[in-house]
Scaffold this motif. Sequence first.
Motif, PDB file in Angstrom:
ATOM      1  N   GLY A  61      -5.448  80.402 -85.134  1.00  8.62           N
ATOM      2  CA  GLY A  61      -6.726  79.651 -85.296  1.00  8.62           C
ATOM      3  C   GLY A  61      -7.866  79.814 -84.789  1.00  8.62           C
ATOM      4  O   GLY A  61      -9.108  79.576 -85.208  1.00  8.62           O
ATOM      5  N   SER A  62      -7.873  80.494 -83.925  1.00 10.68           N
ATOM      6  CA  SER A  62      -9.297  80.483 -83.016  1.00 10.68           C
ATOM      7  C   SER A  62     -10.213  81.922 -84.186  1.00 10.68           C
ATOM      8  O   SER A  62     -10.503  82.560 -84.488  1.00 10.68           O
ATOM      9  CB  SER A  62      -9.341  81.580 -81.438  1.00 10.68           C
ATOM     10  N   LEU A  63     -11.483  81.439 -84.143  1.00 14.54           N
ATOM     11  CA  LEU A  63     -12.744  82.359 -84.549  1.00 14.54           C
ATOM     12  C   LEU A  63     -13.217  83.411 -83.462  1.00 14.54           C
ATOM     13  O   LEU A  63     -13.804  82.246 -82.203  1.00 14.54           O
ATOM     14  CB  LEU A  63     -13.364  81.497 -85.513  1.00 14.54           C
ATOM     15  N   ILE A  64     -13.835  84.452 -83.092  1.00 14.07           N
ATOM     16  CA  ILE A  64     -14.263  85.394 -83.014  1.00 14.07           C
ATOM     17  C   ILE A  64     -15.399  85.759 -83.084  1.00 14.07           C
ATOM     18  O   ILE A  64     -15.719  86.199 -84.014  1.00 14.07           O
ATOM     19  CB  ILE A  64     -13.085  86.876 -81.936  1.00 14.07           C
ATOM     20  N   ILE A  65     -16.622  85.348 -82.631  1.00 15.41           N
ATOM     21  CA  ILE A  65     -18.229  86.486 -83.107  1.00 15.41           C
ATOM     22  C   ILE A  65     -17.938  87.528 -81.892  1.00 15.41           C
ATOM     23  O   ILE A  65     -18.651  86.496 -80.893  1.00 15.41           O
ATOM     24  CB  ILE A  65     -18.893  85.445 -82.914  1.00 15.41           C
ATOM     25  N   ARG A  66     -18.296  88.125 -82.006  1.00 17.10           N
ATOM     26  CA  ARG A  66     -18.781  89.316 -80.917  1.00 17.10           C
ATOM     27  C   ARG A  66     -20.638  89.074 -81.363  1.00 17.10           C
ATOM     28  O   ARG A  66     -20.735  89.448 -82.415  1.00 17.10           O
ATOM     29  CB  ARG A  66     -18.009  90.908 -81.417  1.00 17.10           C
ATOM     30  N   ASN A  67     -20.671  90.124 -80.084  1.00 17.41           N
ATOM     31  CA  ASN A  67     -21.981  90.190 -80.917  1.00 17.41           C
ATOM     32  C   ASN A  67     -22.614  89.370 -81.152  1.00 17.41           C
ATOM     33  O   ASN A  67     -24.050  89.292 -81.971  1.00 17.41           O
ATOM     34  CB  ASN A  67     -22.168  91.419 -81.170  1.00 17.41           C
ATOM     35  N   VAL A  68     -23.104  88.182 -80.653  1.00 18.72           N
ATOM     36  CA  VAL A  68     -23.505  86.746 -81.221  1.00 18.72           C
ATOM     37  C   VAL A  68     -24.942  87.087 -81.411  1.00 18.72           C
ATOM     38  O   VAL A  68     -25.867  87.680 -80.501  1.00 18.72           O
ATOM     39  CB  VAL A  68     -23.329  85.390 -80.415  1.00 18.72           C
ATOM     40  N   LYS A  69     -25.085  86.449 -82.668  1.00 21.17           N
ATOM     41  CA  LYS A  69     -26.838  86.649 -82.543  1.00 21.17           C
ATOM     42  C   LYS A  69     -27.417  84.997 -83.410  1.00 21.17           C
ATOM     43  O   LYS A  69     -26.350  84.697 -83.627  1.00 21.17           O
ATOM     44  CB  LYS A  69     -27.467  87.751 -84.194  1.00 21.17           C
ATOM     45  N   ASP A  70     -28.604  85.758 -83.354  1.00 25.44           N
ATOM     46  CA  ASP A  70     -29.333  83.969 -83.374  1.00 25.44           C
ATOM     47  C   ASP A  70     -28.837  83.264 -85.245  1.00 25.44           C
ATOM     48  O   ASP A  70     -28.382  82.261 -84.879  1.00 25.44           O
ATOM     49  CB  ASP A  70     -31.179  84.262 -83.398  1.00 25.44           C
ATOM     50  N   GLU A  71     -28.972  84.232 -85.367  1.00 25.72           N
ATOM     51  CA  GLU A  71     -28.080  83.861 -86.728  1.00 25.72           C
ATOM     52  C   GLU A  71     -26.911  83.532 -86.684  1.00 25.72           C
ATOM     53  O   GLU A  71     -26.310  82.174 -87.888  1.00 25.72           O
ATOM     54  CB  GLU A  71     -28.519  84.003 -87.995  1.00 25.72           C
ATOM     55  N   ASP A  72     -25.984  83.282 -85.779  1.00 23.50           N
ATOM     56  CA  ASP A  72     -24.787  82.492 -86.277  1.00 23.50           C
ATOM     57  C   ASP A  72     -25.148  81.532 -85.605  1.00 23.50           C
ATOM     58  O   ASP A  72     -23.802  80.627 -85.753  1.00 23.50           O
ATOM     59  CB  ASP A  72     -23.438  83.184 -84.555  1.00 23.50           C
ATOM     60  N   SER A  73     -25.739  80.528 -84.928  1.00 29.32           N
ATOM     61  CA  SER A  73     -26.178  79.007 -84.873  1.00 29.32           C
ATOM     62  C   SER A  73     -25.635  78.393 -86.068  1.00 29.32           C
ATOM     63  O   SER A  73     -26.491  78.729 -86.721  1.00 29.32           O
ATOM     64  CB  SER A  73     -27.332  79.025 -84.667  1.00 29.32           C
ATOM     65  N   ASP A  74     -24.817  78.042 -85.932  1.00 31.45           N
ATOM     66  CA  ASP A  74     -24.524  76.932 -86.590  1.00 31.45           C
ATOM     67  C   ASP A  74     -23.452  76.170 -86.668  1.00 31.45           C
ATOM     68  O   ASP A  74     -22.697  75.720 -85.942  1.00 31.45           O
ATOM     69  CB  ASP A  74     -24.205  77.707 -88.382  1.00 31.45           C
ATOM     70  N   MET A  75     -22.920  74.533 -88.012  1.00 28.59           N
ATOM     71  CA  MET A  75     -22.019  73.543 -88.120  1.00 28.59           C
ATOM     72  C   MET A  75     -20.652  74.822 -87.828  1.00 28.59           C
ATOM     73  O   MET A  75     -20.864  74.827 -89.126  1.00 28.59           O
ATOM     74  CB  MET A  75     -23.087  72.801 -88.910  1.00 28.59           C
ATOM     75  N   TYR A  76     -20.228  74.764 -87.698  1.00 36.50           N
ATOM     76  CA  TYR A  76     -18.165  75.558 -88.077  1.00 36.50           C
ATOM     77  C   TYR A  76     -17.533  73.664 -88.114  1.00 36.50           C
ATOM     78  O   TYR A  76     -17.364  73.484 -86.840  1.00 36.50           O
ATOM     79  CB  TYR A  76     -17.846  76.568 -86.678  1.00 36.50           C
ATOM     80  N   GLY A  77     -16.620  74.006 -88.983  1.00 37.24           N
ATOM     81  CA  GLY A  77     -15.667  72.927 -89.247  1.00 37.24           C
ATOM     82  C   GLY A  77     -14.393  73.703 -88.406  1.00 37.24           C
ATOM     83  O   GLY A  77     -14.378  74.307 -89.526  1.00 37.24           O
ATOM     84  N   CYS A  78     -13.034  72.315 -88.275  1.00 38.97           N
ATOM     85  CA  CYS A  78     -12.261  73.039 -87.900  1.00 38.97           C
ATOM     86  C   CYS A  78     -11.309  72.025 -88.969  1.00 38.97           C
ATOM     87  O   CYS A  78     -11.464  70.950 -88.385  1.00 38.97           O
ATOM     88  CB  CYS A  78     -11.583  73.256 -86.475  1.00 38.97           C
ATOM     89  N   LEU A  79     -10.503  72.882 -89.659  1.00 37.93           N
ATOM     90  CA  LEU A  79      -9.619  72.061 -90.901  1.00 37.93           C
ATOM     91  C   LEU A  79      -8.373  72.375 -90.765  1.00 37.93           C
ATOM     92  O   LEU A  79      -7.978  73.504 -90.584  1.00 37.93           O
ATOM     93  CB  LEU A  79     -10.280  72.346 -91.940  1.00 37.93           C
ATOM     94  N   ALA A  80      -7.421  71.055 -90.457  1.00 41.17           N
ATOM     95  CA  ALA A  80      -6.227  71.453 -89.749  1.00 41.17           C
ATOM     96  C   ALA A  80      -5.088  70.907 -91.177  1.00 41.17           C
ATOM     97  O   ALA A  80      -5.906  68.602 -91.179  1.00 41.17           O
ATOM     98  CB  ALA A  80      -5.542  70.979 -88.562  1.00 41.17           C
ATOM     99  N   GLY A  81      -4.364  70.829 -91.636  1.00 38.15           N
ATOM    100  CA  GLY A  81      -3.829  70.210 -92.331  1.00 38.15           C
ATOM    101  C   GLY A  81      -2.163  70.463 -92.906  1.00 38.15           C
ATOM    102  O   GLY A  81      -1.922  71.351 -92.174  1.00 38.15           O
ATOM    103  N   SER A  82      -1.196  69.109 -92.785  1.00 36.24           N
ATOM    104  CA  SER A  82       0.057  69.125 -93.167  1.00 36.24           C
ATOM    105  C   SER A  82       0.609  68.868 -94.249  1.00 36.24           C
ATOM    106  O   SER A  82      -0.217  68.144 -94.694  1.00 36.24           O
ATOM    107  CB  SER A  82       0.715  69.200 -91.670  1.00 36.24           C
TER     108      SER A  82
END
Length: 685
Positions: free
Chosen positions: A209-230
């Motif tokens: 479930g983890s999100l890896i962002i390598r070599n982070v760039k300025d444009e990666d700045s954003d809103m990230y949502g984690c959605l869980a469903g069962s």
Amino acid sequence: MCLFRGTLFLFLVITVSGFEQSNGSEVSSGHHSGHRLRAHKAVRRHRAIHDGALRFEPEPYSKKLELNSSGKIHCKVAGGVAPSIQWYLNEEDPLPDGVTSSNGTLLVTEAARRHAGRYTCRAVDGNDTITAKINLDIVVSPRILEPSSGQQVNVVEGQTAVLNCLATGDPQPTTQWDRNRTLLLQQPGVSTEDSANASSARLLVLNNGSLIIRNVKDEDSDMYGCLAGSAAGLARNELVLLVHAEGTLPAQESSGVGGKAVVVSISVAAAYMILVLALMYYCRRRRLRSRQRGEKMELEMAEGREKLVEEGEEDKPKVANGSAVQNGRLLPHDRDSGADNSEVSGISRASKKSGQYDHLTVPRTLLTEQITLGRGEFGEVMLAKIDMCQVKKLKSKDDAELEPKMRQVLVKVLTTKDETQLSEFKRQLELFGRIRHENIVRLIGLCNEADPHYMLLEHTDWGDLKSFLIATRTAEETAEYLRRVGPAHPPPPPAAAAGAAPPPLAPQHRAVLAAHLAAAAGRLASKRLTHRDIAARNCVITSQLQLKLSLAALTRGPHSHEYCKRHDQVIPLRWLPSEAVLEGEYSTKSDVYMFAATVWEIYTKAELPFGKLNDNSVMERLKNGTLEWTVPDSMPDSLAALLKRCWSNSPADRPQFTEICEEMTTILQNMTSDDITGHTDENNA
Ligand SMILES: *[C@@H]1O[C@H](CO)[C@@H](O)[C@H](O)[C@H]1NC(C)=O
Ligand SMILES: *[C@@H]1O[C@H](CO)[C@@H](O)[C@H](O)[C@H]1NC(C)=O
Ligand SMILES: *[C@@H]1O[C@H](CO)[C@@H](O)[C@H](O)[C@H]1NC(C)=O
Ligand SMILES: *[C@@H]1O[C@H](CO)[C@@H](O)[C@H](O)[C@H]1NC(C)=O
Ligand SMILES: *[C@@H]1O[C@H](CO)[C@@H](O)[C@H](O)[C@H]1NC(C)=O
Ligand SMILES: *[C@@H]1O[C@H](CO)[C@@H](O)[C@H](O)[C@H]1NC(C)=O
Ligand SMILES: *[C@@H]1O[C@H](CO)[C@@H](O)[C@H](O)[C@H]1NC(C)=O
């Protein structure tokens, strides 16, 4: 792509299993007519006479209860003289602590895991005994542990960011990442751990479930949502990723976005764009094709394999040969059926060889973790898991060892002896076997090496659309629903625990779901096939918010109040046009009507159509043509106008699916960017 990571079924409400009722004996007869409705009308009418017989009304069904909550399961009995009703654990064990039975109601005061299990309701009246078994599941709705809501994550350019999406719940929820409200896996340049690119991809979603962002760039700045469903619901938290140039990382003052409530919504922009293109393509092709062949009922090649002469829009009555049926079995000599112009013979002509279903055979030993959902027209309906790699191996006779790929399947068990139902079983086999479409579930196979036969249909990680729609109701919508419809048909309880409000469906979501359905039904129509039970309960939805048309048809169990018995046939009365109810006329035009009813469900979050009317009133109004659909305010006017036409009393006044899908394209186009951007603006504040 192994997007189906988990095991989840969104069935909030549940299961009927093994009914052992005092049986009105099954009568089979050689007399046959073409429609489900007409068939056996006369023959089985005598069953209605046994009005005084002891029976469940309604049949109790399985339930999922939130841990530590309280709940009731009713077991109501009609008929008999003075029946006594009692609940037992398993067959006849005493009830566990914390579970009581009073006047036929099983009461759980504080649900604990040890309460989960199989319960039996037994009603005794003199020498008459009936029993019903249900499963009680104790669940925990998903809760997101990481990220916390509104969390802010600061990283320095060039570093690697690891964003965890960690959720608990029982069953264990599956998770999804979205960025700027679009599911990440639909965005370019994002890989999964299983893809070939994994080691080099800059944006990588891991199986944990983890999100890896390598070599982070300025444009990666954003809103990230984690959605869980069962099966127990949905939850979503958002974090803000801030990328800083080297040496400018701020002091650790801000670790929350001012407690501002984050409006929860998954964007559909990407799915929507793809859909518009697909629909336009589909419409254009349809138009071209109908022009070329002048709407002739000609044969289509399905995957270059089957070559079937198609029937007309209306099914012609069939003649039965009345011999080839045994309990739960499709006998090989069915292919010698004397029937003509029927679906049965359609299959027969397709394969004159013996073992016409051999290519579909899947050994039932591949099925694991079966659970019963309820009963359908042929017998039990279950969910199970199957290793798709094994299935593939069977088909390709390939010995290569592949990683197991467990998928959910819907299992329809054929236990009935009734010939009408048997031909309906075959009709459905053909329906789902012939068509490959991303919005229609696939026929995975048939377990026919022993009785009873199982039909295996593709199922999705998020389960049926109806439960999904209910799970996405907001508290206000639930209250509004109860105010309007009253407790007569209470919706299944929203499973989300207090506080963990599920994400509401954005207007674009609803339109996209409606368009998916139009595309699916349109494809069936283009193959001159009719579905006959289009409804939210018979659609499934993936965690990518893709709708697929299926046909669980749980006529008994959680959805039994959506069906109605008429002349000993069980029909989805509230979804059907009058010609289907009164004359048994099923056609693509009745599917058009049902399509509209289902879109109405999507916009009302799975309200029961005509919830205030009882079955008899609905029937009366169908008869004198005064049944009026009212559309909710949230529906775009253009869509409302389209649905109104689909609900025309006269089939001829209803639009064709070609037109519907063109109309849906336009509706989607008109909802474009201003709507979507309007929604995202609040994020950037
Ligand atoms: C139910 O069916 C079984 C066999 O199918 C039969 O033996 C039994 O007598 C039937 N019971 C009733 C009450 O009709
Ligand atoms: C349920 O109650 C028990 C004890 O009262 C508590 O430890 C547990 O955290 C509760 N679980 C949930 C999901 O509320
Ligand atoms: C059961 O129902 C009867 C009459 O309907 C009522 O008098 C009685 O109090 C009920 N028992 C319980 C435990 O609710
Ligand atoms: C129950 O069965 C017994 C014999 O098996 C019979 O004498 C009696 O009349 C039956 N009672 C009822 C209520 O059917
Ligand atoms: C998932 O795996 C990665 C790498 O193995 C690890 O860094 C991360 O913490 C894990 N996430 C969770 C939620 O355990
Ligand atoms: C590998 O990544 C590139 C871009 O990051 C993408 O275009 C390509 O499709 C990926 N290939 C696979 C096999 O995932
Ligand atoms: C987020 O979405 C909006 C609207 O689609 C877009 O204008 C904006 O550029 C997006 N932000 C990023 C960082 O992609």
